[in-house]
Design an enzyme around this catalytic site. Structure first.
Site, PDB file in Angstrom:
ATOM      1  N   CYS A   4       0.826  -1.201   0.000  1.00 45.03           N
ATOM      2  CA  CYS A   4       0.000   0.000   0.000  1.00 45.03           C
ATOM      3  C   CYS A   4       0.864   1.256   0.000  1.00 45.03           C
ATOM      4  CB  CYS A   4      -0.934  -0.014   1.208  1.00 45.03           C
ATOM      5  SG  CYS A   4      -1.934   1.476   1.335  1.00 45.03           S
ATOM      6  N   CYS A  26      -0.460   4.075   2.108  1.00 42.37           N
ATOM      7  CA  CYS A  26      -0.256   3.925   3.552  1.00 42.37           C
ATOM      8  C   CYS A  26       1.204   4.156   3.926  1.00 42.37           C
ATOM      9  CB  CYS A  26      -0.634   2.520   4.018  1.00 42.37           C
ATOM     10  SG  CYS A  26      -2.102   1.837   3.271  1.00 42.37           S
ATOM     11  N   ASP A  27       2.131   3.615   3.145  1.00 41.32           N
ATOM     12  CA  ASP A  27       3.529   3.546   3.581  1.00 41.32           C
ATOM     13  C   ASP A  27       4.506   4.385   2.763  1.00 41.32           C
ATOM     14  OD1 ASP A  27       2.698   1.701   5.497  1.00 41.32           O
ATOM     15  OD2 ASP A  27       2.942   0.020   4.116  1.00 41.32           O
TER      16      ASP A  27
END
Ligand code: NAP
Length: 309
Positions: free
Chosen positions: A133, A136-137
């Site tokens: 992701c 997300c990261d």
């Protein structure tokens, strides 16, 4: 034990749309939202192809709006996952983390989840440099070097997004031709921070938990040659697996675990159980097709209830 006419399992565009339609038909649906409320769109960036949003819309914003619309018409949303179903009795039985339901119809909209390479070194380093992701990261990879694995739209989207942070992004694809749509390919090809490594796959992840990923061993699938590639992060974008483990043996599925539906409908092998969205669709897999199929499932459920008193 709750009694319902319609129970919806899953909360992506398919589940929420089924919720909007069945709630507006006054069927008072219950929705089990699951572990990832909003589904895959909550971990995506800008959605540019959902009709009605010419400027694009964030995945999470789109899902929050669909959720609110579902609740507006009286659907009840449980923040629980379903652990067990029994489709051999009527009404059908559904067991959530805390809530048990008997329901005349069930709409399965559990979607699909990220696929992993499943090589031994992957588990060890998950969360220490391996991610699925970018939204997300990606933030953690400012001025770092990252690899994106895959050749589809997701891989191009992740790679393009990661160039906001990373100093260099290399896309590793197992063939020498991308699967991604032309517009997404062009975006990636025209981005000076993105390079491509063709005909290759990850043989092994290098690094130690705690210290993090330091690189990978790549295998060239044409020549068999193994090379080392230094990197700080790997983002996997190699497709998805349908979330159907709790339905195994209870409903007809294909070899990959996708629920089989009667063409042109959302009817499954069990009358009264319907499937909507990515859980049966391995071809289109779009937010808008999932929403459309959620609408179909709601109408199919309504017709089934009418026909069965
Ligand atoms: P996908 O289209 O199925 O692509 C998966 C990619 O991963 C393929 O290139 C595949 O290679 C590769 N792959 C699969 N298994 C692999 C393995 N074990 N090792 C190495 N590579 C592997 O999946 P996706 O990119 O997640 O897209 C899913 C759907 O969502 C598509 O319909 C896509 O159009 C849509 N989507 C749209 C957008 C957008 O328009 N904004 C963004 C993301 C996704 P091969 O090509 O060799 O099979």
């Amino acid at each position: 034990m709750q009694q319902r006419k319609v129970t919806i399992i899953g909360s992506g565009p398919a589940g929420y749309t089924a919720g909007i339609y069945t709630a507006r038909a006054d069927l008072k649906p219950l929705i089990f939202e699951g572990y990832q409320p909003g589904g895959q769109l909550t971990i995506t960036t800008e959605v540019e192809n959902y009709p009605g949003f010419p400027q694009g819309i964030n995945g999470p914003d789109l899902m929050n709006a669909m959720r609110a619309q579902t609740e507006k018409f009286g659907a009840e949303i449980m923040q629980e996952s379903v652990n067990e179903v029994d489709f051999s009795r009527k009404p059908f039985y559904i067991k959530g983390d805390e809530t048990e339901v008997e329901s005349d119809t069930v709409i399965i909209a559990t979607g699909a989840s990220t696929r992993w390479l499943n090589i031994p070194s992957e588990k060890k380093l998950m969360g220490y440099g391996i991610s699925a992701c970018a939204t997300c990261d990606g933030f953690f990879y400012r001025d770092k070097k990252v690899l994106v694995i895959g050749g589809g739209d997701s891989a191009m989207e992740e790679a393009t997004f990661l160039t906001k942070f990373a100093s260099q992004v290399k896309v590793v694809h197992r063939r020498e031709e991308l699967r991604a749509s032309k517009i997404m390919q062009d975006k990636a090809f025209n981005n000076p921070k993105i390079d491509f490594i063709w005909n290759s796959t990850i043989e092994e992840y290098l690094g130690e938990p705690g210290k993090g990923l330091t690189g990978v061993k790549l295998r060239n699938l044409k020549t068999g040659e193994i090379t080392k590639e230094k990197c700080d992060g790997v983002f996997l974008a190699i497709g998805h697996t349908p979330n159907t483990s709790i339905f195994k043996g209870k409903i007809e599925m294909d070899g990959e675990g996708y629920i089989i539906i009667k063409p042109g409908t959302t009817h499954t092998s069990i009358p009264g159980v319907f499937a909507a969205g990515d859980v049966h669709d391995k071809r289109y897999k779009q937010a808008v097709t999932a929403a459309g199929s959620g609408c179909m499932a709601a109408i199919d459920a309504e017709k089934y209830l009418e026909a069965n008193g």
